[in-house]
Design a protein around this motif. Structure first.
Motif, PDB file in Angstrom:
ATOM      1  N   GLY A 193      -6.598  -0.343  -3.860  1.00 39.92           N
ATOM      2  CA  GLY A 193      -5.977  -1.491  -4.501  1.00 39.92           C
ATOM      3  C   GLY A 193      -6.761  -2.778  -4.371  1.00 39.92           C
ATOM      4  O   GLY A 193      -7.974  -2.777  -4.104  1.00 39.92           O
ATOM      5  N   PRO A 194      -6.106  -3.917  -4.538  1.00 41.73           N
ATOM      6  CA  PRO A 194      -6.786  -5.213  -4.428  1.00 41.73           C
ATOM      7  C   PRO A 194      -7.534  -5.419  -3.115  1.00 41.73           C
ATOM      8  O   PRO A 194      -8.630  -6.006  -3.140  1.00 41.73           O
ATOM      9  N   PRO A 195      -7.011  -4.962  -1.955  1.00 46.17           N
ATOM     10  CA  PRO A 195      -7.795  -5.127  -0.721  1.00 46.17           C
ATOM     11  C   PRO A 195      -9.156  -4.446  -0.785  1.00 46.17           C
ATOM     12  O   PRO A 195     -10.157  -4.993  -0.313  1.00 46.17           O
ATOM     13  N   LYS A 196      -9.213  -3.270  -1.378  1.00 46.09           N
ATOM     14  CA  LYS A 196     -10.486  -2.566  -1.527  1.00 46.09           C
ATOM     15  C   LYS A 196     -11.437  -3.374  -2.414  1.00 46.09           C
ATOM     16  O   LYS A 196     -12.641  -3.498  -2.114  1.00 46.09           O
ATOM     17  N   GLY A 254       2.388  -2.519  -6.191  1.00 43.42           N
ATOM     18  CA  GLY A 254       2.348  -1.521  -5.131  1.00 43.42           C
ATOM     19  C   GLY A 254       2.020  -0.163  -5.693  1.00 43.42           C
ATOM     20  O   GLY A 254       2.218   0.105  -6.882  1.00 43.42           O
ATOM     21  N   LEU A 255       1.498   0.710  -4.824  1.00 40.57           N
ATOM     22  CA  LEU A 255       1.140   2.063  -5.241  1.00 40.57           C
ATOM     23  C   LEU A 255       1.890   3.092  -4.406  1.00 40.57           C
ATOM     24  O   LEU A 255       2.128   2.896  -3.215  1.00 40.57           O
ATOM     25  N   HIS A 293       0.821  -1.217   0.000  1.00 35.54           N
ATOM     26  CA  HIS A 293       0.000   0.000   0.000  1.00 35.54           C
ATOM     27  C   HIS A 293       0.856   1.268   0.000  1.00 35.54           C
ATOM     28  O   HIS A 293       2.091   1.216   0.118  1.00 35.54           O
ATOM     29  N   GLY A 294       0.193   2.411  -0.088  1.00 39.11           N
ATOM     30  CA  GLY A 294       0.873   3.696  -0.071  1.00 39.11           C
ATOM     31  C   GLY A 294       1.041   4.256   1.332  1.00 39.11           C
ATOM     32  O   GLY A 294       0.647   3.644   2.328  1.00 39.11           O
ATOM     33  N   LEU A 300      -3.877 -16.200  -4.262  1.00 39.22           N
ATOM     34  CA  LEU A 300      -3.834 -15.620  -2.931  1.00 39.22           C
ATOM     35  C   LEU A 300      -3.418 -14.159  -3.048  1.00 39.22           C
ATOM     36  O   LEU A 300      -2.707 -13.772  -3.988  1.00 39.22           O
ATOM     37  N   VAL A 301      -3.851 -13.348  -2.108  1.00 33.56           N
ATOM     38  CA  VAL A 301      -3.420 -11.949  -2.033  1.00 33.56           C
ATOM     39  C   VAL A 301      -2.855 -11.706  -0.645  1.00 33.56           C
ATOM     40  O   VAL A 301      -3.553 -11.862   0.359  1.00 33.56           O
ATOM     41  N   LEU A 302      -1.591 -11.337  -0.591  1.00 30.96           N
ATOM     42  CA  LEU A 302      -0.914 -11.016   0.662  1.00 30.96           C
ATOM     43  C   LEU A 302      -0.776  -9.506   0.756  1.00 30.96           C
ATOM     44  O   LEU A 302      -0.168  -8.882  -0.115  1.00 30.96           O
ATOM     45  N   ALA A 303      -1.357  -8.922   1.801  1.00 34.34           N
ATOM     46  CA  ALA A 303      -1.362  -7.463   1.954  1.00 34.34           C
ATOM     47  C   ALA A 303      -0.840  -7.088   3.336  1.00 34.34           C
ATOM     48  O   ALA A 303      -1.598  -6.996   4.300  1.00 34.34           O
ATOM     49  N   PRO A 304       0.476  -6.876   3.470  1.00 33.83           N
ATOM     50  CA  PRO A 304       1.029  -6.445   4.754  1.00 33.83           C
ATOM     51  C   PRO A 304       0.840  -4.945   4.966  1.00 33.83           C
ATOM     52  O   PRO A 304       0.488  -4.218   4.028  1.00 33.83           O
ATOM     53  N   GLN A 305       1.075  -4.501   6.192  1.00 40.48           N
ATOM     54  CA  GLN A 305       1.001  -3.077   6.497  1.00 40.48           C
ATOM     55  C   GLN A 305       2.373  -2.570   6.932  1.00 40.48           C
ATOM     56  O   GLN A 305       3.017  -3.159   7.808  1.00 40.48           O
ATOM     57  N   ASN A 306       2.798  -1.476   6.318  1.00 37.56           N
ATOM     58  CA  ASN A 306       4.018  -0.799   6.760  1.00 37.56           C
ATOM     59  C   ASN A 306       3.738  -0.186   8.135  1.00 37.56           C
ATOM     60  O   ASN A 306       2.855   0.667   8.257  1.00 37.56           O
ATOM     61  N   PRO A 307       4.447  -0.569   9.191  1.00 36.38           N
ATOM     62  CA  PRO A 307       4.135  -0.056  10.524  1.00 36.38           C
ATOM     63  C   PRO A 307       4.588   1.376  10.767  1.00 36.38           C
ATOM     64  O   PRO A 307       4.275   1.940  11.818  1.00 36.38           O
ATOM     65  N   HIS A 308       5.295   1.963   9.819  1.00 37.28           N
ATOM     66  CA  HIS A 308       5.873   3.293  10.028  1.00 37.28           C
ATOM     67  C   HIS A 308       5.206   4.341   9.141  1.00 37.28           C
ATOM     68  O   HIS A 308       5.247   4.237   7.917  1.00 37.28           O
TER      69      HIS A 308
END
Length: 242
Positions: A82-85, A136-137, A66-67, A96-104
């Motif tokens: 993106g794909p999660p939306k 990625g965006l 994600h952005g 499969l779709v793997l969508a992690p989150q940048n913690p920062h």
């Protein structure tokens, strides 16, 4: 094993120990200093409807980054684009779709941590390693370029939306990996020239590149890019050449 649709619940809060310049811990190993830090990555993992954990069929996997706007906060925020939306709206994918989150909020993606997460998911699921896709965006698009340069033997195809590019290292990317780039001409956050120059350089080196350059579109070019149905057909048709 019963798998919820369309999203699995949050599966893991992942902690990875990584070699990194900013250390949480320092240890001496044979007169060398090794620094170690911990990165926490939360993520969602989507399974196709016909996925069976104990089946023989293997599936492709799309890694989505994600952005900056979705970084560091509630994990639900990654479903905004993106794909999660699209998954929230009911779209189904054949992989499969793997969508992690940048913690920062104000740091770049940790490419090494993302790769370790990807490797972990691949080894614990029925994933065809010749059909791992990357997209990625914005800040996530920049990270996609970085992953493609650092791990050129991993991905079968990549789509980047309005990301900054590692122009001097374009030749590090696998020449056999198809690439699709999207950017808005009126982007005032990451200039369209970033993608223009990268696409031009890759094409001069005979890379397989498609370029969609949207007129009268700003930084939010992902709204059009990720609703392009042919993008996902294109992904699903790609297989890594060994």
């Amino acid at each position: 094993m019963e798998i919820p649709r369309p999203w699995c619940k949050l599966l893991f809060l992942c902690s990875f120990f990584l070699l990194h310049a900013c250390a949480a811990q320092t240890q001496i190993i044979e007169d060398n200093v090794e620094t170690v830090t911990r990165e926490n990555l939360r993520y969602y993992l989507y399974y196709p409807q016909d996925y069976e954990a104990d089946g023989d069929k293997s599936f492709g996997l799309l890694l989505f980054l994600h952005g900056g706007g979705e970084a560091g906060g509630d994990l639900e925020e990654i479903k905004q684009n993106g794909p999660p939306k699209l998954l929230v709206e009911g779209k189904q994918f054949p992989f499969l779709v793997l969508a992690p989150q940048n913690p920062h909020k104000k740091k770049w993606w940790n490419a090494e941590a993302v790769k370790q997460l990807l490797d972990s998911v691949v080894t614990t699921n029925n994933v065809d390693v010749s059909r791992i896709y990357l997209t990625g965006l914005s800040r996530g698009g920049s990270a996609a370029w970085e992953l493609a340069t650092q791990y050129p033997n991993t991905f079968a195809a990549m789509a980047v939306v309005c990301g900054m590019t590692p122009l001097p290292y374009a030749h590090w990317i696998d020449k056999n990996m198809p690439i699709w780039v999207f950017h808005g001409e009126d982007d005032n956050v990451i200039a369209v020239e970033e993608s223009d120059k990268m696409v031009e350089k890759l094409r001069k080196m005979n890379y397989k590149v498609r370029y969609t350059r949207y007129g009268n579109v700003g930084h939010n070019s992902w709204e059009r890019a990720y609703t392009t149905d042919s993008l996902y057909t294109w992904f699903a048709n790609q297989k890594r050449i060994r």
